[in-house]
Design a protein around this motif. Structure first.
Motif, PDB file in Angstrom:
ATOM      1  N   GLY A 152     -16.393 -18.788  64.972  1.00 19.79           N
ATOM      2  CA  GLY A 152     -17.278 -17.959  64.158  1.00 19.79           C
ATOM      3  C   GLY A 152     -16.683 -16.633  63.735  1.00 19.79           C
ATOM      4  N   ASP A 153     -15.387 -16.418  63.989  1.00 20.70           N
ATOM      5  CA  ASP A 153     -14.772 -15.142  63.603  1.00 20.70           C
ATOM      6  C   ASP A 153     -14.855 -14.968  62.086  1.00 20.70           C
ATOM      7  OD1 ASP A 153     -13.472 -12.734  64.139  1.00 20.70           O
ATOM      8  OD2 ASP A 153     -11.509 -13.592  63.683  1.00 20.70           O
ATOM      9  N   CYS A 154     -15.200 -13.766  61.663  1.00 21.07           N
ATOM     10  CA  CYS A 154     -15.382 -13.530  60.226  1.00 21.07           C
ATOM     11  C   CYS A 154     -15.304 -12.043  59.945  1.00 21.07           C
ATOM     12  CB  CYS A 154     -16.733 -14.075  59.762  1.00 21.07           C
ATOM     13  SG  CYS A 154     -18.142 -13.246  60.536  1.00 21.07           S
TER      14      CYS A 154
ATOM     15  N   LYS B 294      -3.510 -10.709  48.839  1.00 20.36           N
ATOM     16  CA  LYS B 294      -4.361 -11.845  48.470  1.00 20.36           C
ATOM     17  C   LYS B 294      -4.667 -12.760  49.656  1.00 20.36           C
ATOM     18  CE  LYS B 294      -2.681 -11.764  43.702  1.00 20.36           C
ATOM     19  NZ  LYS B 294      -3.847 -10.983  43.235  1.00 20.36           N
ATOM     20  N   GLY B 295      -4.082 -12.472  50.815  1.00 18.33           N
ATOM     21  CA  GLY B 295      -4.322 -13.294  51.994  1.00 18.33           C
ATOM     22  C   GLY B 295      -5.585 -12.935  52.747  1.00 18.33           C
ATOM     23  N   PHE B 296      -6.248 -11.843  52.323  1.00 22.37           N
ATOM     24  CA  PHE B 296      -7.475 -11.446  53.009  1.00 22.37           C
ATOM     25  C   PHE B 296      -8.634 -12.283  52.485  1.00 22.37           C
ATOM     26  CE2 PHE B 296     -11.410  -9.091  53.384  1.00 22.37           C
ATOM     27  CZ  PHE B 296     -11.358  -8.640  54.691  1.00 22.37           C
ATOM     28  N   PRO B 297      -9.542 -12.754  53.333  1.00 27.80           N
ATOM     29  CA  PRO B 297      -9.556 -12.519  54.790  1.00 27.80           C
ATOM     30  C   PRO B 297      -8.900 -13.628  55.613  1.00 27.80           C
ATOM     31  CG  PRO B 297     -11.638 -13.458  54.122  1.00 27.80           C
ATOM     32  CD  PRO B 297     -10.812 -13.348  52.867  1.00 27.80           C
ATOM     33  N   LYS B 298      -8.498 -14.713  54.955  1.00 25.23           N
ATOM     34  CA  LYS B 298      -8.088 -15.910  55.687  1.00 25.23           C
ATOM     35  C   LYS B 298      -7.001 -15.638  56.725  1.00 25.23           C
ATOM     36  CE  LYS B 298      -6.648 -20.707  54.946  1.00 25.23           C
ATOM     37  NZ  LYS B 298      -6.309 -21.745  53.938  1.00 25.23           N
TER      38      LYS B 298
END
Length: 220
Positions: free
Chosen positions: A114-116, A101-105
């Motif tokens: 701007g990383d994403c 559940k930690g994705f994507p943070k």
């Protein structure tokens, strides 16, 4: 190919030996289409058949690749799906499958502005829940080595070669032989705007950008 086949067999045999082969997801794929590097001769293998193009080209033959998934306890053998995906969809898919559940943070590089993640999990497709599958609005590629860029939206495919846009309808022209850009200027304009949005200039990867409609407005 023989060596690759042998190595895949070793992996599968080891999983079976450990009693893990029934509930382990195994994905077999490639990172690009055929190439001419190192003495390879794609012509000998009839590379220009159903798909046109080579590695580092934006035609389907350069970017459309085999993607085989084996997971006996969850995926029916022999099933086929036409969902459009890219390799950056792998990470979110694995995270969903393991209920991370930690994705994507937690995977974002906070030091990189701007990383994403552009990826979308295709776990629903794998598990037979296609009605719950998110789909990409578009897929985007560029290769400075051949000065090519491309955008795909559904069956529409725009290939930009040295700044010149060419439009193809993959539902009727999978070999990308007939450029229909002149007949569909609105679609070309829409797809060029994707390039404007997604391209990031870099002196190490120079590429010829197409002319955008907004750049031409007000000019006689």
């Amino acid at each position: 190919i023989t060596r690759l086949d042998y190595y895949v067999g070793e992996v599968m045999e080891k999983l079976k030996e450990k009693g893990l082969d029934k509930n382990t997801i195994v994905i077999f794929s490639s990172d690009n289409g055929p190439h001419e590097e190192g003495g390879a001769d794609p012509e000998f293998f009839g590379r220009d058949g159903k798909l046109r193009g080579l590695k580092r080209q934006c035609y389907e033959g350069g970017i459309r690749i085999p993607f085989i998934v084996r997971w006996p306890e969850r995926i029916s053998a022999g099933s086929v799906n036409g969902h459009q995906l890219a390799f950056y969809d792998i990470m979110p898919t694995f995270c969903e499958l393991i209920d991370d559940k930690g994705f994507p943070k937690k995977y974002i590089n906070k030091k990189l502005e701007g990383d994403c993640f552009d990826g979308l999990s295709f776990a629903p497709t794998l598990l037979g829940n296609a009605d719950k599958q998110q789909k990409h609005d578009f897929l985007y590629w560029e290769f400075h080595e051949t000065d090519q860029m491309a955008v795909r939206m559904g069956d529409w495919k725009l290939v930009v070669k040295k700044g010149a846009p060419h439009l193809y309808d993959l539902s009727k022209d999978i070999h990308e032989d007939t450029d229909i850009a002149a007949q569909h200027p609105d679609i070309v304009k829409k797809m060029l705007e994707v390039i404007r949005q997604e391209h990031r200039p870099n002196d190490m990867f120079p590429i010829t950008l197409p002319k955008f409609a907004s750049d031409l407005s007000g000019k006689g």
